[in-house]
Design an enzyme around this catalytic site. Structure first.
Site, PDB file in Angstrom:
ATOM      1  N   GLY A   1       7.136  -2.297  -2.914  1.00  8.13           N
ATOM      2  CA  GLY A   1       6.504  -0.993  -3.047  1.00  8.13           C
ATOM      3  C   GLY A   1       7.123  -0.148  -4.128  1.00  8.13           C
ATOM      4  O   GLY A   1       6.772  -0.244  -5.301  1.00  8.13           O
ATOM      5  N   ARG A   2       8.104   0.665  -3.751  1.00  6.38           N
ATOM      6  CA  ARG A   2       8.646   1.662  -4.682  1.00  6.38           C
ATOM      7  C   ARG A   2       9.250   1.048  -5.938  1.00  6.38           C
ATOM      8  O   ARG A   2       9.225   1.661  -7.002  1.00  6.38           O
ATOM      9  CB  ARG A   2       9.681   2.530  -3.956  1.00  6.38           C
ATOM     10  CG  ARG A   2       9.066   3.459  -2.919  1.00  6.38           C
ATOM     11  CD  ARG A   2      10.127   4.148  -2.082  1.00  6.38           C
ATOM     12  NE  ARG A   2      10.830   3.191  -1.226  1.00  6.38           N
ATOM     13  CZ  ARG A   2      11.994   3.447  -0.632  1.00  6.38           C
ATOM     14  NH1 ARG A   2      12.603   4.608  -0.839  1.00  6.38           N
ATOM     15  NH2 ARG A   2      12.558   2.546   0.138  1.00  6.38           N
TER      16      ARG A   2
ATOM     17  N   GLY B   1      10.697  -3.909   2.203  1.00  6.50           N
ATOM     18  CA  GLY B   1      11.780  -2.948   2.307  1.00  6.50           C
ATOM     19  C   GLY B   1      12.947  -3.259   1.394  1.00  6.50           C
ATOM     20  O   GLY B   1      13.617  -4.284   1.569  1.00  6.50           O
TER      21      GLY B   1
ATOM     22  N   LYS C   1       0.335  -4.065   9.246  1.00  4.11           N
ATOM     23  CA  LYS C   1       1.607  -3.660   8.632  1.00  4.11           C
ATOM     24  C   LYS C   1       2.299  -2.687   9.574  1.00  4.11           C
ATOM     25  O   LYS C   1       1.703  -1.699   9.997  1.00  4.11           O
ATOM     26  CB  LYS C   1       1.389  -3.011   7.268  1.00  4.11           C
ATOM     27  CG  LYS C   1       2.699  -2.725   6.517  1.00  4.11           C
ATOM     28  CD  LYS C   1       2.431  -2.280   5.086  1.00  4.11           C
ATOM     29  CE  LYS C   1       3.727  -2.256   4.267  1.00  4.11           C
ATOM     30  NZ  LYS C   1       4.664  -1.210   4.676  1.00  4.11           N
TER      31      LYS C   1
ATOM     32  N   PRO D   1       0.841  -1.197   0.000  1.00  3.91           N
ATOM     33  CA  PRO D   1       0.000   0.000   0.000  1.00  3.91           C
ATOM     34  C   PRO D   1       0.874   1.244   0.000  1.00  3.91           C
ATOM     35  O   PRO D   1       1.774   1.378   0.840  1.00  3.91           O
ATOM     36  CB  PRO D   1      -0.789  -0.130   1.308  1.00  3.91           C
ATOM     37  CG  PRO D   1       0.074  -0.970   2.194  1.00  3.91           C
ATOM     38  CD  PRO D   1       0.818  -1.906   1.295  1.00  3.91           C
ATOM     39  N   MET D   2       0.634   2.153  -0.942  1.00  5.37           N
ATOM     40  CA  MET D   2       1.392   3.405  -1.028  1.00  5.37           C
ATOM     41  C   MET D   2       0.411   4.536  -1.278  1.00  5.37           C
ATOM     42  O   MET D   2      -0.334   4.523  -2.271  1.00  5.37           O
ATOM     43  CB  MET D   2       2.423   3.338  -2.153  1.00  5.37           C
ATOM     44  CG  MET D   2       3.528   2.322  -1.929  1.00  5.37           C
ATOM     45  SD  MET D   2       4.688   2.216  -3.329  1.00  5.37           S
ATOM     46  CE  MET D   2       3.710   1.226  -4.495  1.00  5.37           C
ATOM     47  N   ALA D   3       0.386   5.523  -0.382  1.00  6.74           N
ATOM     48  CA  ALA D   3      -0.542   6.640  -0.509  1.00  6.74           C
ATOM     49  C   ALA D   3      -0.302   7.379  -1.812  1.00  6.74           C
ATOM     50  O   ALA D   3       0.838   7.700  -2.163  1.00  6.74           O
ATOM     51  CB  ALA D   3      -0.384   7.591   0.672  1.00  6.74           C
TER      52      ALA D   3
ATOM     53  N   CYS E   1       3.105   3.614   8.290  1.00 10.29           N
ATOM     54  CA  CYS E   1       3.348   4.853   7.538  1.00 10.29           C
ATOM     55  C   CYS E   1       4.189   5.817   8.364  1.00 10.29           C
ATOM     56  O   CYS E   1       3.839   6.152   9.499  1.00 10.29           O
ATOM     57  CB  CYS E   1       2.020   5.514   7.173  1.00 10.29           C
ATOM     58  SG  CYS E   1       2.226   7.054   6.239  1.00 10.29           S
TER      59      CYS E   1
END
Length: 350
Positions: A227-228, A204, A142, A16-18, A100
Site C-alpha cells: 500500500g503506502r 503491512g 480484507k 485498496p487505499m481511500a 479500514c
C-alpha cells in the site's frame, strides 16, 4: 495464483487505499509490475451510488482485467446489492472491507469494526457470496488481525469466511486499535495461512524487496499486498518481483523514465477528475514522487500554488528535467511514510 476461476500473472498486489487507488493509480501500478489491484472502497449506500465521488470510484473504463472492487458497509442486504451493482458495472472480483481503521468508517461499525461483531460480519459474507456465486464472481475479504491486542480473531473469522465461500483472504498485520502505528506482525498471518486452504495475502509494512522476501518466508503467504510504499514509488512492484526471482536489485529507474510515468499518470488523473479537482487531488501524487528528492520540498511548496493542469505539467517537467541534468538515474529515496501529503488540498477540492 488464482482467485476462484481467475488466474493472476503473479503475486504482488496493490492495496485498496481511500483517496489513492483510483483507476489512474491502479493502472499505473499495473504498468509498473503489480499483478492485481483493488479499488478504493465503494459505499454500499444506494443513495450515494450516483454521487460524483462514488461514480468516479466505480469508473473502470479501459482498466486492465481483472477488475476488483472493494465494498464497505454494515447491512448484509445493502452489501449484497452493492456487490450486484458493481458487477453490473464491470467488477470481476468483489472484496469486502473489514480492514479500514478510519474513525469515520469504524464509527459506523463498518471496516475493521465488523471484526468486533463476528455474527454480523459473517452474515455480510454470506449475503455477498450468495449474490456473487451465481454470477461466477469470486468474493475476497480484507481484514486486520483483530480489533485490539486482546481481541485477535482473524483466524476464527478466516475459517468461517472460507466455509461461506470466500475465495481469498488478505490480512493486514495490525489490529484496528493500532491504526498504522507501530510495526506489523506476521505471526497472525502465518496462523491464518495454516488454518485455511484458500489463498492468503500478507499486508503491512512491506516497503523493500528484502522485506517482501522476509514476509513471504515468515508467513507462507501466497501473495503480498503493498500500500503506502507504492505512493510515489509505484515501480516498487517491479523491483520486488525482480529481487524475488533473482536475489538481485534492479538499478534505480532513469530520472526521465520517472518523469514520463508521472506525466502519463497525471494526464489520466485529469481525465477522470477534470481540471479543478484533478489539479488539487494530483498534488498528493506529485508530492509523494518528489518528497525525498533533491529540491523536492521547495518544489512541493511551489506546486501547491498552481491552479491549472498545464502549469502543473510544465512544473513537473521542469523539475525532472533539471534533476536529470544532475542525476541520470533517480537518486536513492527513503521509504518512510508521509501519508499526509496533499490530503488537505483534496479535502478542499471535495
Amino acid at each position: 495464483m488464482r482467485i476462484g476461476s481467475i488466474e493472476l500473472p503473479g503475486r504482488l498486489f496493490a492495496a485498496p487505499m481511500a483517496g489513492v487507488t483510483d483507476r489512474p493509480f491502479r493502472q499505473l501500478c499495473k504498468r509498473l509490475g503489480a499483478h492485481y489491484a483493488v479499488s478504493e472502497m465503494v459505499t454500499s449506500r444506494r443513495d450515494l451510488w450516483t454521487s460524483l465521488k462514488t461514480s468516479r470510484r466505480a469508473d473502470h473504463e479501459g482498466e486492465a482485467a481483472p477488475i476488483a472492487v472493494q465494498i464497505a458497509g454494515t447491512e448484509p442486504i445493502m452489501m449484497a446489492e452493492a456487490a450486484a451493482y458493481n458487477i453490473d458495472r464491470g467488477a470481476q472480483v468483489i472484496d469486502i472491507n473489514m480492514g479500514c481503521p478510519a474513525k469515520k468508517v469504524c464509527s459506523l461499525w463498518a471496516g475493521s469494526a465488523l471484526m468486533k461483531d463476528e455474527p454480523l460480519a459473517l452474515r455480510i459474507v454470506e449475503a455477498v457470496v450468495s449474490v456473487c456465486a451465481p454470477r461466477g464472481v469470486p468474493v475476497t475479504l480484507k481484514m486486520r488481525t483483530g480489533w485490539s491486542a486482546d481481541e485477535r480473531n482473524a483466524v476464527a473469522l478466516a475459517r468461517r469466511a472460507e466455509a461461506l465461500g470466500v475465495a481469498m483472504l488478505t490480512v493486514h498485520g495490525r489490529t484496528r486499535e493500532q491504526g498504522y502505528s507501530g510495526s506489523a506482525e506476521y505471526d497472525t498471518i502465518e496462523a491464518v495461512k495454516a488454518a485455511v486452504r484458500v489463498p492468503v495475502v500478507a499486508n503491512g509494512d512491506i516497503d523493500t524487496p528484502e522485506k517482501a522476501r522476509t514476509v513471504l518466508a515468515a508467513t507462507g503467504a501466497d501473495a503480498l499486498m503493498i500500500g503506502r510504499a507504492a505512493q510515489g514509488r509505484p515501480w516498487i512492484f517491479h523491483e520486488i518481483s525482480h529481487f524475488l526471482a533473482t536475489g538481485e536489485h534492479l538499478p534505480a529507474p532513469r530520472t526521465l523514465e520517472v518523469k514520463a510515468w508521472l506525466l502519463e499518470h497525471l494526464q489520466d488523473h485529469y481525465g477522470l477528475y477534470g481540471e479543478f479537482t484533478g489539479v488539487r487531488t494530483a498534488r498528493k501524487h506529485i508530492g509523494w514522487a518528489v518528497r525525498a528528492l533533491p529540491g523536492g520540498e521547495l518544489f512541493r511548496a511551489h506546486m501547491n500554488t498552481l491552479e491549472n493542469c498545464d502549469a502543473q505539467l510544465a512544473a513537473v517537467t521542469g523539475f525532472f528535467d533539471a534533476l536529470s541534468a544532475e542525476h541520470s538515474s533517480l537518486p536513492q529515496i527513503r521509504t518512510a511514510d508521509d501519508s499526509s501529503i496533499g490530503f488537505e488540498q483534496e479535502r478542499q477540492a471535495a
